[in-house]
Design a protein around this motif. Structure first.
Motif, PDB file in Angstrom:
ATOM      1  N   PRO A 185     -65.237 -20.726  24.851  1.00 29.80           N
ATOM      2  CA  PRO A 185     -64.160 -19.734  24.756  1.00 29.80           C
ATOM      3  C   PRO A 185     -62.787 -20.258  25.175  1.00 29.80           C
ATOM      4  O   PRO A 185     -61.763 -19.700  24.765  1.00 29.80           O
ATOM      5  CB  PRO A 185     -64.631 -18.616  25.701  1.00 29.80           C
ATOM      6  CG  PRO A 185     -66.110 -18.741  25.734  1.00 29.80           C
ATOM      7  CD  PRO A 185     -66.366 -20.215  25.667  1.00 29.80           C
ATOM      8  N   ASP A 186     -62.758 -21.320  25.982  1.00 30.31           N
ATOM      9  CA  ASP A 186     -61.481 -21.829  26.492  1.00 30.31           C
ATOM     10  C   ASP A 186     -60.972 -23.042  25.720  1.00 30.31           C
ATOM     11  O   ASP A 186     -59.899 -23.560  26.026  1.00 30.31           O
ATOM     12  CB  ASP A 186     -61.623 -22.177  27.977  1.00 30.31           C
ATOM     13  CG  ASP A 186     -62.003 -20.968  28.804  1.00 30.31           C
ATOM     14  OD1 ASP A 186     -61.350 -19.923  28.642  1.00 30.31           O
ATOM     15  OD2 ASP A 186     -62.948 -21.053  29.599  1.00 30.31           O
ATOM     16  N   PHE A 187     -61.758 -23.506  24.729  1.00 27.58           N
ATOM     17  CA  PHE A 187     -61.344 -24.682  23.968  1.00 27.58           C
ATOM     18  C   PHE A 187     -60.209 -24.326  23.028  1.00 27.58           C
ATOM     19  O   PHE A 187     -60.258 -23.307  22.329  1.00 27.58           O
ATOM     20  CB  PHE A 187     -62.523 -25.245  23.170  1.00 27.58           C
ATOM     21  CG  PHE A 187     -62.217 -26.530  22.464  1.00 27.58           C
ATOM     22  CD1 PHE A 187     -62.204 -27.729  23.163  1.00 27.58           C
ATOM     23  CD2 PHE A 187     -61.937 -26.544  21.104  1.00 27.58           C
ATOM     24  CE1 PHE A 187     -61.919 -28.921  22.510  1.00 27.58           C
ATOM     25  CE2 PHE A 187     -61.646 -27.733  20.448  1.00 27.58           C
ATOM     26  CZ  PHE A 187     -61.639 -28.922  21.157  1.00 27.58           C
ATOM     27  N   ILE A 188     -59.145 -25.129  23.022  1.00 26.55           N
ATOM     28  CA  ILE A 188     -58.005 -24.916  22.123  1.00 26.55           C
ATOM     29  C   ILE A 188     -58.098 -25.936  20.991  1.00 26.55           C
ATOM     30  O   ILE A 188     -57.914 -27.142  21.210  1.00 26.55           O
ATOM     31  CB  ILE A 188     -56.667 -25.051  22.863  1.00 26.55           C
ATOM     32  CG1 ILE A 188     -56.569 -23.982  23.958  1.00 26.55           C
ATOM     33  CG2 ILE A 188     -55.496 -24.933  21.893  1.00 26.55           C
ATOM     34  CD1 ILE A 188     -55.318 -24.084  24.808  1.00 26.55           C
ATOM     35  N   LEU A 189     -58.426 -25.472  19.811  1.00 26.35           N
ATOM     36  CA  LEU A 189     -58.611 -26.350  18.657  1.00 26.35           C
ATOM     37  C   LEU A 189     -57.267 -26.731  18.047  1.00 26.35           C
ATOM     38  O   LEU A 189     -56.456 -25.868  17.715  1.00 26.35           O
ATOM     39  CB  LEU A 189     -59.481 -25.649  17.607  1.00 26.35           C
ATOM     40  CG  LEU A 189     -59.744 -26.433  16.318  1.00 26.35           C
ATOM     41  CD1 LEU A 189     -60.572 -27.676  16.604  1.00 26.35           C
ATOM     42  CD2 LEU A 189     -60.434 -25.547  15.288  1.00 26.35           C
ATOM     43  N   HIS A 190     -57.044 -28.022  17.897  1.00 24.82           N
ATOM     44  CA  HIS A 190     -55.849 -28.516  17.219  1.00 24.82           C
ATOM     45  C   HIS A 190     -56.129 -28.795  15.742  1.00 24.82           C
ATOM     46  O   HIS A 190     -55.313 -28.502  14.876  1.00 24.82           O
ATOM     47  CB  HIS A 190     -55.337 -29.794  17.882  1.00 24.82           C
ATOM     48  CG  HIS A 190     -54.838 -29.586  19.270  1.00 24.82           C
ATOM     49  ND1 HIS A 190     -54.558 -30.638  20.115  1.00 24.82           N
ATOM     50  CD2 HIS A 190     -54.572 -28.472  19.986  1.00 24.82           C
ATOM     51  CE1 HIS A 190     -54.143 -30.174  21.281  1.00 24.82           C
ATOM     52  NE2 HIS A 190     -54.146 -28.854  21.222  1.00 24.82           N
ATOM     53  N   GLU A 191     -57.309 -29.392  15.497  1.00 26.27           N
ATOM     54  CA  GLU A 191     -57.613 -29.803  14.122  1.00 26.27           C
ATOM     55  C   GLU A 191     -59.109 -30.031  13.997  1.00 26.27           C
ATOM     56  O   GLU A 191     -59.754 -30.580  14.898  1.00 26.27           O
ATOM     57  CB  GLU A 191     -56.860 -31.101  13.794  1.00 26.27           C
ATOM     58  CG  GLU A 191     -57.127 -31.653  12.413  1.00 26.27           C
ATOM     59  CD  GLU A 191     -56.422 -32.985  12.175  1.00 26.27           C
ATOM     60  OE1 GLU A 191     -56.685 -33.606  11.135  1.00 26.27           O
ATOM     61  OE2 GLU A 191     -55.615 -33.394  13.039  1.00 26.27           O
ATOM     62  N   LYS A 192     -59.679 -29.596  12.870  1.00 22.97           N
ATOM     63  CA  LYS A 192     -61.073 -29.883  12.550  1.00 22.97           C
ATOM     64  C   LYS A 192     -61.163 -30.182  11.068  1.00 22.97           C
ATOM     65  O   LYS A 192     -60.788 -29.352  10.231  1.00 22.97           O
ATOM     66  CB  LYS A 192     -61.978 -28.716  12.913  1.00 22.97           C
ATOM     67  CG  LYS A 192     -63.465 -29.015  12.702  1.00 22.97           C
ATOM     68  CD  LYS A 192     -64.348 -27.890  13.245  1.00 22.97           C
ATOM     69  CE  LYS A 192     -65.815 -28.244  13.158  1.00 22.97           C
ATOM     70  NZ  LYS A 192     -66.685 -27.201  13.754  1.00 22.97           N
ATOM     71  N   THR A 193     -61.640 -31.383  10.737  1.00 24.14           N
ATOM     72  CA  THR A 193     -61.748 -31.803   9.343  1.00 24.14           C
ATOM     73  C   THR A 193     -63.163 -32.299   9.073  1.00 24.14           C
ATOM     74  O   THR A 193     -63.847 -32.798   9.980  1.00 24.14           O
ATOM     75  CB  THR A 193     -60.730 -32.907   9.012  1.00 24.14           C
ATOM     76  OG1 THR A 193     -60.878 -33.999   9.940  1.00 24.14           O
ATOM     77  CG2 THR A 193     -59.303 -32.367   9.111  1.00 24.14           C
ATOM     78  N   PHE A 194     -63.596 -32.171   7.824  1.00 25.57           N
ATOM     79  CA  PHE A 194     -64.960 -32.537   7.439  1.00 25.57           C
ATOM     80  C   PHE A 194     -64.924 -33.739   6.502  1.00 25.57           C
ATOM     81  O   PHE A 194     -64.114 -33.781   5.557  1.00 25.57           O
ATOM     82  CB  PHE A 194     -65.665 -31.356   6.781  1.00 25.57           C
ATOM     83  CG  PHE A 194     -65.878 -30.199   7.719  1.00 25.57           C
ATOM     84  CD1 PHE A 194     -67.044 -30.105   8.458  1.00 25.57           C
ATOM     85  CD2 PHE A 194     -64.910 -29.217   7.866  1.00 25.57           C
ATOM     86  CE1 PHE A 194     -67.243 -29.049   9.334  1.00 25.57           C
ATOM     87  CE2 PHE A 194     -65.095 -28.150   8.732  1.00 25.57           C
ATOM     88  CZ  PHE A 194     -66.278 -28.069   9.468  1.00 25.57           C
TER      89      PHE A 194
END
Length: 244
Positions: A185-194
């Motif tokens: 819940p506290d993770f701040i996502l900057h970028e996720k690519t596949f």
């Protein structure tokens, strides 16, 4: 006398007390989603109170070197599991390169952490991750950034469902705890690519990773963000405690 009784032994603590809160800015993780040997996943879970869900597993190599309290690298194999109505992820193998991080994860929450030399490097639009132990490469992962793929349907791996076991000094088990932990819940996502992923695992006498094969790699990718283990979500929650 040192009153920090969550450190074992208390006269020679391996990790900062309190360990939580801590954070890792600019976290980087490469991961693969794979279908593993179903019979091996069921065999591993048979020694736990957790139930089999699927043979889709997540394998990751993560750079936690920016962690403010203990700098480390991590490599993990996580399988979906169920405990009653709770679904989450059970760590079947986990490696790190810092004894403080290993001790904290094992002593506080029951992660099966062991030592390995872990690296992540980027070269020619490829990210290469590897974990080595006693000079032997256990895991090698390559993520091809030149090619993208549609988002994967990833298995549920949070919250973490851990089984912390305390041994008797004269043999056998003294206590087991089922521990739930979820920092997501506290993770701040900057970028996720596949991206397409290549993965190779190698067995040793103490690391029978080959039993997970055949591994059918469905894909994977890269996650970047800011990781936080906060006072609210960074600690573990005991779901059940059993004395033997």
């Amino acid at each position: 006398m040192n009153k920090a009784t969550n450190n074992v032994p208390i006269h020679a603590p391996l990790f900062p007390d309190p360990f939580v809160p801590y954070s890792c800015k600019n976290y980087l993780s490469v991961f693969a989603v794979a279908e593993a040997n179903e019979s091996e996943i069921k065999r591993i879970l048979s020694y736990t109170p957790f139930e089999y869900v699927t043979n889709k597993i997540v394998i990751s190599i993560t750079d936690f070197s920016n962690t403010d309290k203990v700098s480390f690298m991590d490599c993990a194999f996580v399988v979906p599991a169920a405990y009653g109505n709770q679904y989450g992820g059970y760590y079947i193998y986990e490696y790190e390169n810092n004894d403080a991080a290993i001790a904290a994860g094992r002593d506080l929450w029951g992660y099966p952490k062991k030592y390995a030399n872990i690296q992540i490097v980027e070269n020619n639009r490829e990210i290469h991750g590897a974990a080595r132990k006693n000079g032997k490469e256990l895991i090698k992962m390559t993520v091809n950034l030149n090619e993208t793929m549609p988002a994967l349907e990833e298995p549920i791996t949070t919250p973490h469902l851990n089984l912390r076991t305390i041994s008797k000094p004269d043999g056998g088990i003294y206590m087991q705890e089922i521990i739930e932990r979820d920092t997501s819940p506290d993770f701040i996502l900057h970028e996720k690519t596949f991206h397409p992923v290549q993965l190779r695992v190698t067995q040793t006498v103490t690391e029978p990773l080959h039993l997970l094969e055949p591994l059918h790699i469905l894909g994977g990718g890269v996650v970047k963000g800011d990781f936080y283990a906060t006072e609210e979500n960074g600690w573990g929650k005991v779901l059940k405690r059993t004395l033997f």
